[in-house]
Design a protein around this motif. Structure first.
Motif, PDB file in Angstrom:
ATOM      1  N   LEU A  45    -104.286  -1.548  23.877  1.00  0.00           N
ATOM      2  CA  LEU A  45    -105.243  -1.146  22.835  1.00  0.00           C
ATOM      3  C   LEU A  45    -106.420  -2.106  22.907  1.00  0.00           C
ATOM      4  O   LEU A  45    -106.260  -3.326  22.796  1.00  0.00           O
ATOM      5  CB  LEU A  45    -104.596  -1.180  21.440  1.00  0.00           C
ATOM      6  N   PRO A  49    -115.116  -3.455  21.803  1.00  0.00           N
ATOM      7  CA  PRO A  49    -115.608  -2.116  21.460  1.00  0.00           C
ATOM      8  C   PRO A  49    -116.282  -1.387  22.619  1.00  0.00           C
ATOM      9  O   PRO A  49    -116.544  -0.194  22.513  1.00  0.00           O
ATOM     10  CB  PRO A  49    -116.590  -2.377  20.314  1.00  0.00           C
ATOM     11  N   ASN A  53    -109.035   2.255  24.911  1.00  0.00           N
ATOM     12  CA  ASN A  53    -107.587   2.074  24.966  1.00  0.00           C
ATOM     13  C   ASN A  53    -107.083   2.654  26.288  1.00  0.00           C
ATOM     14  O   ASN A  53    -107.624   3.654  26.774  1.00  0.00           O
ATOM     15  CB  ASN A  53    -106.902   2.820  23.809  1.00  0.00           C
ATOM     16  N   VAL A 103     -97.282   5.810  22.923  1.00  0.00           N
ATOM     17  CA  VAL A 103     -98.272   5.743  21.858  1.00  0.00           C
ATOM     18  C   VAL A 103     -97.927   6.760  20.765  1.00  0.00           C
ATOM     19  O   VAL A 103     -97.556   7.881  21.072  1.00  0.00           O
ATOM     20  CB  VAL A 103     -99.665   6.076  22.443  1.00  0.00           C
ATOM     21  N   THR A 104     -98.050   6.316  19.513  1.00  0.00           N
ATOM     22  CA  THR A 104     -97.973   7.281  18.408  1.00  0.00           C
ATOM     23  C   THR A 104     -99.241   7.156  17.563  1.00  0.00           C
ATOM     24  O   THR A 104     -99.841   6.087  17.482  1.00  0.00           O
ATOM     25  CB  THR A 104     -96.729   7.040  17.517  1.00  0.00           C
ATOM     26  N   VAL A 105     -99.605   8.270  16.955  1.00  0.00           N
ATOM     27  CA  VAL A 105    -100.850   8.345  16.197  1.00  0.00           C
ATOM     28  C   VAL A 105    -100.534   8.681  14.735  1.00  0.00           C
ATOM     29  O   VAL A 105     -99.744   9.591  14.466  1.00  0.00           O
ATOM     30  CB  VAL A 105    -101.775   9.434  16.780  1.00  0.00           C
ATOM     31  N   GLU A 106    -101.161   7.932  13.843  1.00  0.00           N
ATOM     32  CA  GLU A 106    -101.070   8.257  12.415  1.00  0.00           C
ATOM     33  C   GLU A 106    -102.352   8.988  12.031  1.00  0.00           C
ATOM     34  O   GLU A 106    -103.436   8.395  12.056  1.00  0.00           O
ATOM     35  CB  GLU A 106    -100.918   6.951  11.628  1.00  0.00           C
ATOM     36  N   MET A 107    -102.202  10.253  11.676  1.00  0.00           N
ATOM     37  CA  MET A 107    -103.384  11.047  11.327  1.00  0.00           C
ATOM     38  C   MET A 107    -103.856  10.643   9.916  1.00  0.00           C
ATOM     39  O   MET A 107    -103.035  10.368   9.054  1.00  0.00           O
ATOM     40  CB  MET A 107    -103.044  12.536  11.338  1.00  0.00           C
ATOM     41  N   PRO A 108    -105.164  10.643   9.692  1.00  0.00           N
ATOM     42  CA  PRO A 108    -105.674  10.338   8.352  1.00  0.00           C
ATOM     43  C   PRO A 108    -105.188  11.406   7.356  1.00  0.00           C
ATOM     44  O   PRO A 108    -104.975  12.550   7.739  1.00  0.00           O
ATOM     45  CB  PRO A 108    -107.201  10.417   8.499  1.00  0.00           C
TER      46      PRO A 108
ATOM     47  N   ASP B  43    -104.138  15.341  18.018  1.00  0.00           N
ATOM     48  CA  ASP B  43    -104.037  13.970  17.509  1.00  0.00           C
ATOM     49  C   ASP B  43    -104.752  12.973  18.419  1.00  0.00           C
ATOM     50  O   ASP B  43    -104.570  11.761  18.290  1.00  0.00           O
ATOM     51  CB  ASP B  43    -102.566  13.580  17.348  1.00  0.00           C
ATOM     52  N   ALA B  55    -107.581   8.866  20.761  1.00  0.00           N
ATOM     53  CA  ALA B  55    -107.161   8.342  19.459  1.00  0.00           C
ATOM     54  C   ALA B  55    -107.353   6.829  19.397  1.00  0.00           C
ATOM     55  O   ALA B  55    -106.841   6.100  20.254  1.00  0.00           O
ATOM     56  CB  ALA B  55    -105.699   8.687  19.200  1.00  0.00           C
ATOM     57  N   GLY B  56    -108.084   6.385  18.406  1.00  0.00           N
ATOM     58  CA  GLY B  56    -108.237   4.959  18.172  1.00  0.00           C
ATOM     59  C   GLY B  56    -109.215   4.256  19.085  1.00  0.00           C
ATOM     60  O   GLY B  56    -109.427   3.051  18.948  1.00  0.00           O
ATOM     61  N   ASP B  57    -109.826   4.987  20.018  1.00  0.00           N
ATOM     62  CA  ASP B  57    -110.899   4.359  20.799  1.00  0.00           C
ATOM     63  C   ASP B  57    -112.047   3.990  19.857  1.00  0.00           C
ATOM     64  O   ASP B  57    -112.261   4.648  18.839  1.00  0.00           O
ATOM     65  CB  ASP B  57    -111.420   5.332  21.872  1.00  0.00           C
ATOM     66  N   SER B  58    -112.791   2.961  20.194  1.00  0.00           N
ATOM     67  CA  SER B  58    -113.896   2.546  19.326  1.00  0.00           C
ATOM     68  C   SER B  58    -114.960   3.644  19.299  1.00  0.00           C
ATOM     69  O   SER B  58    -115.186   4.339  20.299  1.00  0.00           O
ATOM     70  CB  SER B  58    -114.510   1.226  19.808  1.00  0.00           C
ATOM     71  N   TRP B  97    -114.545  10.495  14.135  1.00  0.00           N
ATOM     72  CA  TRP B  97    -113.235  11.135  13.977  1.00  0.00           C
ATOM     73  C   TRP B  97    -112.178  10.464  14.871  1.00  0.00           C
ATOM     74  O   TRP B  97    -111.142  10.001  14.397  1.00  0.00           O
ATOM     75  CB  TRP B  97    -113.324  12.638  14.279  1.00  0.00           C
ATOM     76  N   SER B 100    -111.141   7.006  13.965  1.00  0.00           N
ATOM     77  CA  SER B 100    -110.425   6.854  12.684  1.00  0.00           C
ATOM     78  C   SER B 100    -108.913   7.014  12.842  1.00  0.00           C
ATOM     79  O   SER B 100    -108.161   6.699  11.913  1.00  0.00           O
ATOM     80  CB  SER B 100    -110.942   7.878  11.666  1.00  0.00           C
ATOM     81  N   LEU B 101    -108.458   7.498  13.989  1.00  0.00           N
ATOM     82  CA  LEU B 101    -107.024   7.735  14.198  1.00  0.00           C
ATOM     83  C   LEU B 101    -106.315   6.414  14.509  1.00  0.00           C
ATOM     84  O   LEU B 101    -106.720   5.693  15.412  1.00  0.00           O
ATOM     85  CB  LEU B 101    -106.827   8.742  15.336  1.00  0.00           C
ATOM     86  N   LYS B 102    -105.284   6.115  13.735  1.00  0.00           N
ATOM     87  CA  LYS B 102    -104.575   4.839  13.897  1.00  0.00           C
ATOM     88  C   LYS B 102    -103.457   4.983  14.929  1.00  0.00           C
ATOM     89  O   LYS B 102    -102.608   5.856  14.813  1.00  0.00           O
ATOM     90  CB  LYS B 102    -104.008   4.384  12.557  1.00  0.00           C
ATOM     91  N   VAL B 103    -103.480   4.080  15.892  1.00  0.00           N
ATOM     92  CA  VAL B 103    -102.579   4.164  17.035  1.00  0.00           C
ATOM     93  C   VAL B 103    -101.631   2.972  17.038  1.00  0.00           C
ATOM     94  O   VAL B 103    -102.060   1.847  16.776  1.00  0.00           O
ATOM     95  CB  VAL B 103    -103.409   4.159  18.344  1.00  0.00           C
ATOM     96  N   THR B 104    -100.365   3.226  17.316  1.00  0.00           N
ATOM     97  CA  THR B 104     -99.425   2.131  17.553  1.00  0.00           C
ATOM     98  C   THR B 104     -98.771   2.341  18.915  1.00  0.00           C
ATOM     99  O   THR B 104     -98.611   3.475  19.371  1.00  0.00           O
ATOM    100  CB  THR B 104     -98.339   2.031  16.466  1.00  0.00           C
TER     101      THR B 104
END
Lengths: 109, 109
Positions: A45, A49, A53, A103-108, B43, B55-58, B97, B100-104
């Protein structure tokens, strides 16, 4: 020596010869990725900037981008320098490493 | 009309004028991303091995890549077509958009 190979063994060797990704080593890729972590993070990740990822990207995509940076088809001040000395094995191993990260994504809400 | 603005209001307007990303709307970006989901997933995790996860890229990185595809600096059979009609607002919204997606990441054992 060829006559001692089973049909399946011969097929596997031919497949490896035809498909460089078959020889890719994710563990070696993790080690080789040390210099990538400054921008792309220990977990793939990005910390920078200007960098994407890489965690969970397909090996195919990562390999194509590193090939493109190496050939000059894609240009970036950092990546042009980072990619120019990578061998095909390095690229395959790095692609195997980053694509192995789940990777997992948490959607807003 | 300017003389009715508070100092803070004037400052906010100047900041928005100087920084296009300040106007970015992630919710609008989600709607505009409908055509992106075929390859990049609902997602932001790619369904197509030729496409990266987004997802989660800047927002900065995504904006730069879409600008580069639009200008022709970066080329791709799909993305050159997808990006050519995007406005600066579309690009800012899409970047808002996906960023804004949170990635783990789950690291391999």
């Amino acid at each position: 020596m060829l006559r001692y190979l089973t049909g399946a063994g011969f097929f596997a060797i031919m497949l490896a010869a035809l498909n460089p990704a078959a020889a890719a080593d994710a563990a070696a890729g993790k080690t080789k990725a040390a210099k990538c972590t400054v921008c792309h993070g220990l977990d793939g990740l990005a910390k920078n900037p200007d960098a994407p990822n890489l965690a969970g990207d397909s090996a195919n995509y990562i390999r194509k981008q590193l090939d493109a940076y190496k050939s000059g088809e894609r240009k970036d001040p950092q990546m042009t320098i980072m990619a120019k000395d990578l061998s095909d094995d390095d690229i395959a191993d790095l692609a195997a490493w980053y694509s192995s990260l789940k990777v997992t994504v948490e959607m807003p809400k």
